[in-house]
Design a protein around this motif. Structure first.
Motif, PDB file in Angstrom:
ATOM      1  N   TYR A   1       0.779  -1.562  -0.264  1.00 10.95           N
ATOM      2  CA  TYR A   1      -0.212   0.011   0.053  1.00 10.95           C
ATOM      3  C   TYR A   1       0.602   0.921  -0.009  1.00 10.95           C
ATOM      4  CZ  TYR A   1      -3.441  -3.442   1.324  1.00 10.95           C
ATOM      5  OH  TYR A   1      -3.684  -4.493   1.491  1.00 10.95           O
ATOM      6  N   LEU A   2       0.871   2.319  -0.263  1.00 12.16           N
ATOM      7  CA  LEU A   2       1.791   3.558  -0.235  1.00 12.16           C
ATOM      8  C   LEU A   2       0.334   4.309   0.306  1.00 12.16           C
ATOM      9  CD1 LEU A   2       2.458   4.653  -4.417  1.00 12.16           C
ATOM     10  CD2 LEU A   2       3.783   3.970  -2.209  1.00 12.16           C
ATOM     11  N   ILE A   3       0.796   5.120   1.088  1.00 15.73           N
ATOM     12  CA  ILE A   3      -0.029   5.946   1.648  1.00 15.73           C
ATOM     13  C   ILE A   3       0.781   7.389   2.255  1.00 15.73           C
ATOM     14  CG2 ILE A   3      -0.276   6.322   4.646  1.00 15.73           C
ATOM     15  CD1 ILE A   3      -0.173   3.242   4.683  1.00 15.73           C
ATOM     16  N   SER A   4       0.002   7.975   1.417  1.00 14.84           N
ATOM     17  CA  SER A   4       0.836   9.717   1.422  1.00 14.84           C
ATOM     18  C   SER A   4      -0.337  10.863   1.819  1.00 14.84           C
ATOM     19  CB  SER A   4       1.015   9.932  -0.245  1.00 14.84           C
ATOM     20  OG  SER A   4      -0.323   9.527  -1.171  1.00 14.84           O
ATOM     21  N   GLY A   5       0.716  12.027   1.884  1.00 15.13           N
ATOM     22  CA  GLY A   5      -0.165  13.025   2.349  1.00 15.13           C
ATOM     23  C   GLY A   5       0.211  13.195   3.948  1.00 15.13           C
ATOM     24  N   PRO A   6      -0.459  14.778   3.759  1.00 14.11           N
ATOM     25  CA  PRO A   6       0.332  15.471   4.808  1.00 14.11           C
ATOM     26  C   PRO A   6       0.293  14.794   6.610  1.00 14.11           C
ATOM     27  CG  PRO A   6      -0.963  17.113   3.923  1.00 14.11           C
ATOM     28  CD  PRO A   6      -1.381  15.467   3.529  1.00 14.11           C
ATOM     29  N   ASP A   7      -0.933  14.074   6.412  1.00 15.90           N
ATOM     30  CA  ASP A   7      -0.845  12.791   7.509  1.00 15.90           C
ATOM     31  C   ASP A   7      -0.523  11.567   7.407  1.00 15.90           C
ATOM     32  OD1 ASP A   7      -1.864  15.030   9.097  1.00 15.90           O
ATOM     33  OD2 ASP A   7      -4.548  14.852   8.225  1.00 15.90           O
ATOM     34  N   ALA A   8       0.351  11.632   6.803  1.00  8.20           N
ATOM     35  CA  ALA A   8       0.201   9.935   6.317  1.00  8.20           C
ATOM     36  C   ALA A   8       0.855   9.451   7.411  1.00  8.20           C
ATOM     37  CB  ALA A   8       1.265   9.184   4.898  1.00  8.20           C
ATOM     38  N   ALA A   9       2.557  10.157   8.732  1.00  7.80           N
ATOM     39  CA  ALA A   9       3.272   9.510   9.347  1.00  7.80           C
ATOM     40  C   ALA A   9       1.947   8.886  10.638  1.00  7.80           C
ATOM     41  CB  ALA A   9       4.179  10.895   9.728  1.00  7.80           C
TER      42      ALA A   9
ATOM     43  N   GLN B   1     -10.401   2.629   7.672  1.00  7.03           N
ATOM     44  CA  GLN B   1     -11.452   2.630   8.831  1.00  7.03           C
ATOM     45  C   GLN B   1     -10.311   3.869   9.956  1.00  7.03           C
ATOM     46  OE1 GLN B   1     -11.829  -1.277   9.801  1.00  7.03           O
ATOM     47  NE2 GLN B   1     -14.147  -1.491   9.146  1.00  7.03           N
ATOM     48  N   ASN B   2      -9.178   3.366   9.624  1.00  4.51           N
ATOM     49  CA  ASN B   2      -8.236   4.396  10.509  1.00  4.51           C
ATOM     50  C   ASN B   2      -7.783   6.167  10.163  1.00  4.51           C
ATOM     51  OD1 ASN B   2      -8.081   2.888  13.381  1.00  4.51           O
ATOM     52  ND2 ASN B   2      -7.501   1.487  11.543  1.00  4.51           N
ATOM     53  N   ALA B   3      -8.624   5.760   8.704  1.00  3.94           N
ATOM     54  CA  ALA B   3      -8.317   7.091   8.269  1.00  3.94           C
ATOM     55  C   ALA B   3      -9.144   8.179   7.896  1.00  3.94           C
ATOM     56  CB  ALA B   3      -7.518   6.969   7.291  1.00  3.94           C
ATOM     57  N   VAL B   4      -9.656   7.890   8.680  1.00  2.00           N
ATOM     58  CA  VAL B   4     -11.286   9.069   8.796  1.00  2.00           C
ATOM     59  C   VAL B   4     -11.046  10.636   9.239  1.00  2.00           C
ATOM     60  CG1 VAL B   4     -13.844   9.414   9.559  1.00  2.00           C
ATOM     61  CG2 VAL B   4     -12.810   7.166   8.978  1.00  2.00           C
ATOM     62  N   GLY B   5     -11.053  11.460   8.166  1.00  2.00           N
ATOM     63  CA  GLY B   5     -11.057  12.559   8.363  1.00  2.00           C
ATOM     64  C   GLY B   5      -9.055  13.339   7.824  1.00  2.00           C
ATOM     65  N   GLN B   6      -8.945  11.990   8.206  1.00  2.00           N
ATOM     66  CA  GLN B   6      -7.345  11.993   7.643  1.00  2.00           C
ATOM     67  C   GLN B   6      -6.348  12.872   6.579  1.00  2.00           C
ATOM     68  OE1 GLN B   6      -4.511  10.491   9.835  1.00  2.00           O
ATOM     69  NE2 GLN B   6      -5.794   9.530  11.317  1.00  2.00           N
ATOM     70  N   ARG B   7      -5.768  14.037   6.214  1.00  2.00           N
ATOM     71  CA  ARG B   7      -5.237  14.182   4.453  1.00  2.00           C
ATOM     72  C   ARG B   7      -4.025  12.860   4.685  1.00  2.00           C
ATOM     73  NH1 ARG B   7      -3.040  19.922   6.341  1.00  2.00           N
ATOM     74  NH2 ARG B   7      -2.208  18.035   8.544  1.00  2.00           N
ATOM     75  N   VAL B   8      -5.266  11.850   4.353  1.00  2.00           N
ATOM     76  CA  VAL B   8      -4.263  11.298   3.189  1.00  2.00           C
ATOM     77  C   VAL B   8      -4.955  10.431   2.194  1.00  2.00           C
ATOM     78  CG1 VAL B   8      -2.508  10.185   5.572  1.00  2.00           C
ATOM     79  CG2 VAL B   8      -4.833   9.187   4.788  1.00  2.00           C
ATOM     80  N   THR B   9      -4.429   9.533   1.444  1.00  2.00           N
ATOM     81  CA  THR B   9      -4.125   9.244  -0.017  1.00  2.00           C
ATOM     82  C   THR B   9      -3.861   7.277   0.417  1.00  2.00           C
ATOM     83  OG1 THR B   9      -3.796  11.004  -0.968  1.00  2.00           O
ATOM     84  CG2 THR B   9      -5.178   8.621  -2.441  1.00  2.00           C
ATOM     85  N   ILE B  10      -4.580   6.584   0.773  1.00  2.00           N
ATOM     86  CA  ILE B  10      -4.602   5.271   0.597  1.00  2.00           C
ATOM     87  C   ILE B  10      -4.826   4.238  -0.878  1.00  2.00           C
ATOM     88  CG2 ILE B  10      -5.152   3.352   1.508  1.00  2.00           C
ATOM     89  CD1 ILE B  10      -6.016   5.413   4.027  1.00  2.00           C
ATOM     90  N   ARG B  11      -3.528   4.090  -1.650  1.00  2.00           N
ATOM     91  CA  ARG B  11      -3.681   3.162  -3.037  1.00  2.00           C
ATOM     92  C   ARG B  11      -3.057   2.178  -2.006  1.00  2.00           C
ATOM     93  NH1 ARG B  11       0.189   6.173  -6.308  1.00  2.00           N
ATOM     94  NH2 ARG B  11      -0.089   4.366  -7.922  1.00  2.00           N
ATOM     95  N   ASP B  12      -4.509   0.665  -2.768  1.00  2.00           N
ATOM     96  CA  ASP B  12      -3.442  -0.157  -2.922  1.00  2.00           C
ATOM     97  C   ASP B  12      -2.330  -1.104  -3.866  1.00  2.00           C
ATOM     98  OD1 ASP B  12      -3.165  -3.310  -3.018  1.00  2.00           O
ATOM     99  OD2 ASP B  12      -5.530  -3.669  -2.893  1.00  2.00           O
TER     100      ASP B  12
END
Lengths: 395, 531
Positions: free
Chosen positions: A58-66, A125-136
């Motif tokens: 999974y690629l997880i990116s965005g200001p809230d990724a960390a 489920q855990n990324a709700v409201g966060q500035r992240v993009t999750i790509r499979d």
């Protein structure tokens, strides 16, 4: 037909016994030769090439990724430098392990997570409201593991990257035969080794380039059976073999915490809130009920059991993935989940769950063995893992 | 005490009657089963209604049949073979499809195509439903204890239940409470986003009820269908060799082997009651047979409003039975075919067959589709575009049709018993046409390959099997009619207000489907009562 990986056009013709197994819904070679022995020795003596594309990625990116990853995994993501890779488990709210894998920090705001099970839903489920993009990117990313003492020499033939400077659990972006590749110094063998991550469309060319470069260095395509022996020697656990995902468990007793799996070192209770922290802190305070340990079977004791039947010890040719009772003082104190003969160390090794009271280093326990259809117990000693830990792994 | 010809007479040769009779006979009792029709099985019958083509006329799949009955009666030795139904295929109006196959990886890949997130949720959902089924399963094997009673048996029952509930994790307990009260649609919305998946799953929540997928209570019905197990695997549905009549034949054979006497074409007119006790039955042909115990496996309305003179029953009990909800909501269409229907979404191969024919085909493209089908039924019309669950028995068991030919079984919902204007031949044919038209939208060759068709409305089902209103569960699986409330409070332990008269049909706990649990539990209670 079960699909092959992006390397299938290359791996299929090599598979002499058409000996495939399933891995995450893909065909994966058990062994290319009719016997996996040569492939195992390549890992320890030259270099082995494993197709590990079935891993979930999974690629997880965005200001809230960390922040997202920090909340999910047990290790400190804020301390993961750009270009660094972390091995980590992640848990449910009760502090029981859901899965384990690696987190690679590709840049400030981009991470690649690898896992054994699908985790897209958990991430969302855990990324709700966060500035992240999750790509499979599981299907679009091809992955190879190049493992063994010659791994670095081979890569130096095909890539301009400075591999002498690439430290253990670090990564570099480079090109091989003009193909963009991310190379991480990671692996599942406990040896010097690298994993290569590329676009699935470039998979065949990447394979060909490595095979060409590896010709003079004993590069050997290797299958899961060889990998399974090497990973036990390295003391690395395997999901659904050595532990059950908390997500799959039907009863409480089937769940394990990282503290019970010998992964206490990955649990950063000093970081902020993360999933399972409260339960893990409590468990840490009272001490885990179980330990995950290495067992070394005492040869003389084993030999005696077989000699009584007029046999030499019968050793498994591949890793035995079955639960085997372990006793001490006439009482069951645990169970071994992986048992293998190490051709390198010449020892029968097991990874086992023991009650904490029986898990001290050096402790003698009895491992159940079936000798000529009879139940017997072989003495085995609790030893440190990895069983095999060559200097070149990190050097 | 007077001597009786029989120790027990069972009215009705359906699967529950046969099961109960077999258990009593195994305990050494002299048992007679009386069946009105020429064929045993009630709604589980296979009949050759067109030469060479065998229809599994009413019920068509099996999963809920209790494993302990299979073991106790040694049904495999009596011919029971449950063959796998490996898939569910949902064709979609846009020409695509959604399929669940019998392989985890294959199903995951298929779901991923529609929704990556649902592909994962599907596994988690399956595991949760498995845990819920584990939680509820012990109830299937217990006589419902009455919570308002202080008798030692009832208290012991609740103690057992409590002990079991303590074994559940808190999360599972909470989930179970939700499942008991929610609608199937709400439950599925918590898990999934893909409409065809939700539609197809929600269908299990409405079968045999007069409710739509958005009606509360349907989540439980969904779970009820999940509780079936084959070889220890929950949610495994199968097709009995020879159709569901094959199950009835195996049960009848086991019953006979245990010493049960079975008479067909022996309709019972009335239960003979003397001084508040049942003492035998009067047949329609005028014969009277005496027995120590009489038990009815017919539905509660037929049992208490038709077989027994109301003067023998308390008025409030009769009232409660009158109010018992047993609305018929489904019909059946059986087809004899020259070939297999060719679905546009997954066309037949050169052998004239596709993978989908081995399993079920479900016309359930969305929750809305099914809810809309219900809307029509609510106001007394059959659904113009109904929910349909099809299987192809001849693909699974070639003996069901001549070589190369096929039979197709279509369960159809909704078809209200209380149709506006009433059911007649024209309405029946119009209903059959609606089913065939709906299917032909997905498999255009269907109309050309039909050789014979049997259309069954709820009224037909009632007239043929005796099931009141044609309700397939002998009473709706609504929460107010389950467990210690089935069929009515105080009389959920297989006894009746008439001494020595027992009930053992699906109208008692745990309810419908080819389960046999009602018959078994009733028989065990009768034996306990024996002095």
């Amino acid at each position: 037909m079960l699909p092959g990986t992006p390397f299938h056009s290359r791996t299929a013709p090599l598979n002499q016994g058409q000996n495939w197994r399933r891995w995450a819904g893909y065909l994966a070679a058990s062994a290319y030769d009719l016997s996996p022995e040569r492939e195992y020795w390549a890992v320890r003596n030259t270099a082995a090439l494993f197709d590990v594309s079935p891993l979930y990625k999974y690629l997880i990116s965005g200001p809230d990724a960390a922040r997202l990853l920090d909340r999910i995994v047990t290790r400190r993501i804020d301390r993961c430098a750009i270009g660094q890779v972390l091995y980590t488990p992640w848990c449910d709210e009760a502090g029981k392990v859901i899965d384990d894998g690696t987190v690679a920090r590709l840049d400030e705001q981009t991470f690649r997570l690898t896992s054994a099970d699908p985790n897209l839903r958990w991430l969302h489920q855990n990324a709700v409201g966060q500035r992240v993009t999750i790509r499979d990117v599981s299907a679009s990313t091809a992955a190879l593991a190049l493992q063994g003492p010659h791994a670095r020499l081979i890569l130096q033939q095909v890539s301009p990257a400075d591999f002498d400077q690439l430290k253990y659990f670090r990564l570099t972006h480079t090109r091989i035969d003009d193909i963009p590749v991310t190379i991480t110094r990671t692996g599942y063998t406990g040896d010097l080794g690298y994993e290569l991550w590329a676009d699935a469309a470039d998979a065949e060319r990447l394979w060909d380039a490595l095979r060409r470069a590896g010709q003079g260095y004993g590069l050997t395509p290797a299958g899961i059976l060889a990998l399974d022996v090497a990973r036990v020697e390295a003391g690395l656990l395997l999901i659904e073999v050595d532990y059950q995902s908390a997500r799959h468990a039907l009863i409480e007793a089937q769940r394990s915490s990282p503290l019970e799996l010998g992964l206490g070192w990955t649990v950063a209770l000093d970081k902020g809130a993360f999933i399972g922290r409260r339960a893990l802190a409590a468990e840490q305070a009272r001490g885990p009920a179980w330990q995950f340990v290495g067992l070394e079977v005492e040869w003389k004791g084993l030999e005696r059991l077989y000699a009584a039947e007029g046999l030499p010890p019968q050793l498994p040719a591949t890793t035995v993935r079955a639960s085997v009772p372990v006793a001490a003082q006439g009482r069951q104190v645990g169970y071994a989940t992986s048992l293998t003969w190490s051709p390198l160390l010449k020892k029968l090794l097991a990874l086992a769950h023991l009650e904490s009271g029986s898990a001290q280093l050096g402790n003698l326990v009895m491992l159940e063995v079936t000798v000529q259809h009879q139940r017997r117990y072989a003495p085995a000693r609790v030893v440190k893992t990895p069983f095999f830990d060559p200097e070149r792994k990190k050097a | 005490m007077a001597t009786h010809t029989y120790d027990a007479i069972f009215i009705g040769g359906g699967h529950n009657g046969l099961v109960a009779a077999a258990y009593l006979a195994r305990a050494g009792k002299r048992v007679l089963v009386l069946e009105r029709r020429h064929v045993l099985g009630g709604a589980a019958v296979t009949e050759e209604l067109y030469p060479g083509f065998k229809y599994t006329v009413f019920s068509y799949v099996v999963s809920l049949l209790r494993p302990e009955i299979i073991r106790d009666l040694d049904l495999p030795r009596h011919g029971l073979k449950i063959l796998p139904l490996p898939s569910t295929f949902t064709p979609l109006p846009n020409g695509d499809y959604l399929a669940a196959w019998d392989d985890h990886d294959q199903t995951r890949r298929e779901l991923y195509r529609h929704s990556p997130r649902d592909a994962e949720a599907y596994d988690d959902y399956g595991r949760q439903m498995f845990r819920m089924a584990m939680a509820v399963r012990p109830i299937l094997n217990m006589v419902p204890p009455d919570p308002a009673s202080l008798s030692p048996n009832d208290l012991l029952g609740w103690l057992r239940l409590g002990g079991h509930a303590r074994g559940l994790s808190r999360a599972d307990f909470h989930n179970l409470a939700k499942l008991m009260t929610m609608s199937a649609a709400d439950l599925l919305d918590e898990w999934f986003e893909c409409e065809p998946l939700k539609g197809t799953k929600s269908a299990s929540g409405i079968i045999g009820t007069f409710l739509g997928p958005r009606s509360p209570g349907t989540a439980y019905v969904l779970l009820h269908h999940y509780m079936g197990e084959i070889d220890g695997v929950f949610r495994a549905w199968g097709f009995a060799k020879g159709g569901t009549g094959g199950i009835s034949n195996a049960l009848a054979s086991a019953a006979r082997a245990a010493g049960v006497e079975i008479r067909t074409e022996a309709p019972v007119a009335q239960v003979i009651v003397k001084n508040g006790r049942a003492v035998g039955v009067a047949l329609e042909n005028g014969d009277e047979l005496s027995a120590r115990y009489v038990a009815s496996s017919l539905d509660p309305k037929r049992t208490f409003l038709a077989l027994v003179d109301a003067q023998h029953l308390p008025g409030d009990f009769v009232d409660a039975i009158r109010r018992f909800k047993i609305r018929g909501s489904s019909g059946k269409v059986n087809l004899a075919l020259d070939a297999l229907p060719n679905f546009t979404a997954l066309p037949n191969g050169p052998d004239g067959q596709a993978l989908l024919h081995r399993g079920a085909v479900s016309i359930s493209p969305s929750v809305d589709y099914i809810e809309r089908a219900f809307d029509e039924a609510k106001y007394g019309r059959f659904s113009r575009r109904p929910y349909i669950d099809c299987i192809f028995p001849s693909v699974i068991d070639p003996a069901m049709a001549p070589p190369g030919r096929h039979v197709m079984s279509c369960f159809v919902q909704y078809a209200p018993y209380a149709l506006e204007g009433g059911w007649n031949d024209a309405q029946r044919e119009a209903f059959g046409d609606a089913v065939v038209d709906t299917l032909a939208e997905y498999a255009p060759n269907l109309k050309q390959i039909i050789r014979h068709r049997q259309v069954l409305t709820p009224l037909d089902i009632e007239q043929m099997t005796g099931l009141t209103e044609g309700n397939i569960f002998q009473g709706e699986l609504a929460l107010h009619q389950l467990f210690f409330l089935r069929p009515v409070p105080q009389w959920a332990q297989y006894r009746t207000p008439i001494a020595n008269f027992w009930q053992c049909g699906a109208g008692t706990h745990p309810g419908g489907g080819i389960m046999g649990a009602s018959g078994r539990l009733a028989a065990l209670e009768m034996l306990k009562d024996w002095k």
